[in-house]
Design a protein around this motif. Structure first.
Motif: not given
Length: 334
Positions: A167-171, A173-176, A205-209
């Motif tokens: 459910s986390l947005p990829d962007f 995740l990217g910032v984190g 960032s793109l693949s975790i979710g």
């Protein structure tokens, strides 16, 4: 005369056989759907510049631009022609590879897309491969471990974790990831495309979710398949456990995974827009954001066409793959 009649009868027979063939009907139906979808995509892309309030040329050139410059730019873009003529010219340009000229850089749109497409494509493909490599083995393993109501705590931890990451947005995740691994730890580059290490954070960032979502679906499908009669029969024959799980259960569980995988790949392509912006990635995603801010509508139109065509191709590949894996779905639709 007899030869002509015989040839005509053979053609009629071949046509009837082809018409009654399930795969031929499937191919014709999918091709017709693809043609209609492409036409809708092209038409929507064309209308984009005409549905925007105000004058797009003045908006892109700024309020200080002279009237002569605006008229010259409108004429160069063909915006002073009748609408049907513009549409016909746009259709011709799409099928000949002439997508117009950028308002800001004066470069051909096809050249800009040709320069920015490979980084985006590579980023999406690498992310999708990571999703498959992580999610399918993890989903299969969790399905085997939690089958028949076993390992309730493990199932709860896995389901809760996958829901959170999915459910986390990829962007976000990217910032984190940038803060933890680039700014704080200094392990990976903060932004840009400078080498192999620069791919790590954008790909994660793109693949975790999507990996978390697909692993959860794979576990559910695997648990369901392991309760099927043919798996019980395989166990009764005392086949090796590895052969039962990988040879019998996994192919049947992959049908839903392929369907979801196609949707995830489409989402990955769209997700590159925000992730590329976060990581200053020189791809189509960051380019379309810059073009929207600069009101460079020919570039926006061209990139929308590319993204839309990519999604249509992915959906077509998924449909064909599902038909090959489960021909009953083709027969059912026909």
């Amino acid at each position: 005369m007899t030869t002509v009649t015989t040839t005509s009868n053979r053609l009629v027979t071949a046509f009837d056989q082809a018409r009654d063939n399930t795969w031929v009907r499937f191919g014709v139906r999918r091709f017709a759907q693809l043609v209609v979808s492409v036409w809708v995509l092209i038409t929507a892309s064309f209308l984009m510049i005409h549905l925007i309030p105000g004058d797009p040329v003045r908006a892109s050139l700024g309020p200080t631009a002279s009237q002569s410059l605006i008229r010259a730019r409108r004429h160069a873009l063909g915006l002073d022609d009748p609408l049907l003529n513009q549409y016909a010219h746009y259709l011709k340009g799409v099928f000949t590879g002439d997508l117009g000229t950028s308002i800001t850089s004066q470069l051909p749109v096809s050249q800009i897309i040709g320069q920015r497409l490979p980084p985006t494509l590579l980023l999406a493909v690498l992310s999708f491969l990571v999703v498959l490599v992580v999610s399918i083995p993890l989903g299969v393993l969790m399905g085997v471990v939690t089958r028949g109501g076993r390992a309730r705590r493990t199932e709860l931890v896995f389901s809760s974790t996958s829901v959170v990451f999915g459910s986390l947005p990829d962007f976000l995740l990217g910032v984190g990831l940038v803060y933890v691994f680039a700014v704080s730890a200094g392990i990976f580059p903060v932004a840009g495309r400078s080498g192999p290490t620069s791919y790590v954070l954008p790909v994660l960032s793109l693949s975790i979710g999507p990996a978390a979502a697909l692993a959860r679906i794979m576990r559910v499908e695997m648990v369901s398949v392991l309760d099927a009669d043919f798996v019980r029969t395989a166990r009764a024959k005392r086949l090796p456990a590895l052969k039962i799980y990988l040879g019998h259960a996994l192919p049947n569980a992959l049908t839903a995974a392929i369907t979801l995988g196609g949707l995830l790949l489409s989402a990955l392509v769209a997700g590159t827009v925000l992730v590329e912006t976060v990581f200053a990635w020189p791809g189509l995603g960051s380019t379309i954001v810059q073009s929207i801010l600069a009101k460079d509508y020919p570039v926006v139109q061209g990139i929308v066409l590319v993204y839309g065509a990519g999604v249509l191709i992915i959906n077509l590949v998924v449909d064909v793959s599902l038909a090959l894996l489960d021909p009953r779905s083709v027969i059912k639709e026909s």
